[in-house]
Scaffold this motif. Structure first.
Motif, mmCIF file in Angstrom:
data_model
loop_
_atom_site.group_PDB
_atom_site.id
_atom_site.type_symbol
_atom_site.label_atom_id
_atom_site.label_comp_id
_atom_site.label_asym_id
_atom_site.label_seq_id
_atom_site.Cartn_x
_atom_site.Cartn_y
_atom_site.Cartn_z
ATOM 1 N N ALA A 61 0.820 -1.221 0.000
ATOM 2 C CA ALA A 61 0.000 0.000 0.000
ATOM 3 C C ALA A 61 0.848 1.263 0.000
ATOM 4 N N ASN A 62 2.067 1.171 -0.503
ATOM 5 C CA ASN A 62 2.962 2.326 -0.492
ATOM 6 C C ASN A 62 3.816 2.297 -1.753
ATOM 7 N N PRO A 113 -5.540 2.656 10.566
ATOM 8 C CA PRO A 113 -6.701 2.704 11.445
ATOM 9 C C PRO A 113 -7.951 3.224 10.751
ATOM 10 N N MET A 114 -7.797 3.851 9.601
ATOM 11 C CA MET A 114 -8.949 4.436 8.927
ATOM 12 C C MET A 114 -8.724 4.392 7.420
ATOM 13 N N PHE A 151 -9.716 -4.886 2.991
ATOM 14 C CA PHE A 151 -8.688 -5.816 2.515
ATOM 15 C C PHE A 151 -7.474 -5.803 3.440
ATOM 16 N N ASP A 152 -7.080 -4.627 3.900
ATOM 17 C CA ASP A 152 -5.904 -4.506 4.760
ATOM 18 C C ASP A 152 -6.140 -5.060 6.158
ATOM 19 N N GLN A 153 -7.403 -5.273 6.539
ATOM 20 C CA GLN A 153 -7.687 -5.851 7.855
ATOM 21 C C GLN A 153 -7.536 -7.369 7.852
ATOM 22 N N LEU A 154 -7.429 -7.972 6.669
ATOM 23 C CA LEU A 154 -7.271 -9.421 6.589
ATOM 24 C C LEU A 154 -5.906 -9.840 7.121
ATOM 25 N N SER A 155 -5.810 -11.086 7.537
ATOM 26 C CA SER A 155 -4.518 -11.626 7.953
ATOM 27 C C SER A 155 -3.584 -11.672 6.742
ATOM 28 N N PRO A 156 -2.269 -11.717 6.967
ATOM 29 C CA PRO A 156 -1.346 -11.758 5.829
ATOM 30 C C PRO A 156 -1.633 -12.896 4.847
ATOM 31 N N LEU A 157 -1.972 -14.086 5.356
ATOM 32 C CA LEU A 157 -2.241 -15.207 4.454
ATOM 33 C C LEU A 157 -3.492 -14.963 3.615
#
Length: 242
Positions: A61-62, A113-114, A151-157
């Protein structure tokens, strides 16, 4: 004596352009690169860099991190190429390097966080999906921001599995090869990810939208393996409608 006129060349009468030579197969480039031919490896970089860069951006995301990951992936690939035994496809091998490196970089960053309105993934997705529907661009930016936050709240897997299958367009067998797990595990992770995406989107009061033409174009691009299309319309439709 009247000079004869030369016929004018019109588009309908334009001479056909001879086709260029067929691209060198990836396996042949890999063999040449393993033998130390730098030009062959440069062609591999040219061929795979757009997809690796897209995957790195989707997972980090960067923009700056994605550039660093992409450069590091190909540096490591060059250094480790002699150890590549060819038991898997080259793209599987280099994708695995990219996933591991991107997750390492992402672990150093705090979770968002947002919803970030300046997320570069949103900007690229709106550019891909909204150019033919500019009046939908504002709505797409809001919805894509919500989707990427979820999507970013999902676990890495789970996040990696969604990125490989939904955003990169890999089949379940291909994603399983990259992540070194059974194909059934990919299907289970996708089921879990969709449920968690719906829950997260419900928490931020995201409403379903009709992805329409962008969704169809996204599916077509992913089917054709277009590495430059960072469309999220298919993922958006899948999250709400599957």
């Amino acid at each position: 004596m009247v000079a004869s006129r030369r016929p004018r060349l019109t588009p309908d009468r334009a001479l056909p352009v001879a086709p260029g030579p067929p691209p060198v197969p990836t396996d042949a480039l890999v063999r040449a690169a393993r033998d130390g031919h730098a030009r062959a490896f440069q062609e591999l970089v040219h061929r795979f860099r757009p997809r690796i860069r897209a995957l790195a951006l989707q997972l980090t995301a960067n923009q700056s991190d994605a550039d660093d990951v992409t450069q590091d992936v190909f540096l490591r690939a060059w250094e480790q190429l002699r150890n590549f035994e060819g038991r898997s496809a080259f793209f599987t091998w280099i994708y695995r390097i990219a996933v591991n490196r991107a997750l390492q970089v992402r672990q150093r960053s705090a979770s968002r966080p947002m919803i970030d309105p300046d997320d570069p993934r949103v900007t690229l997705a709106v550019a891909a999906d909204g150019h033919s529907h500019p009046h939908h661009a504002i709505e797409l930016r809001e919805r894509y921001g919500q989707l990427l936050w979820a999507f970013d709240q999902l676990s890495p897997l789970l996040r990696t599995t969604v990125a490989l299958t939904t955003l990169q367009g890999l089949s379940h067998p291909e994603a399983a090869a990259v992540l070194n797990c059974p194909e059934g595990t990919i299907a289970w992770r996708m089921h879990e990810a969709r449920a968690k995406l719906r829950d997260a989107l419900a928490r931020c009061n995201a409403a379903p939208i009709d992805a329409g033409v962008p969704a169809r174009r996204a599916r077509s691009a992913q089917r054709d393996r277009d590495p430059n299309t960072l469309s999220l319309a298919w993922a958006l439709a899948a999250a709400f409608q599957s």
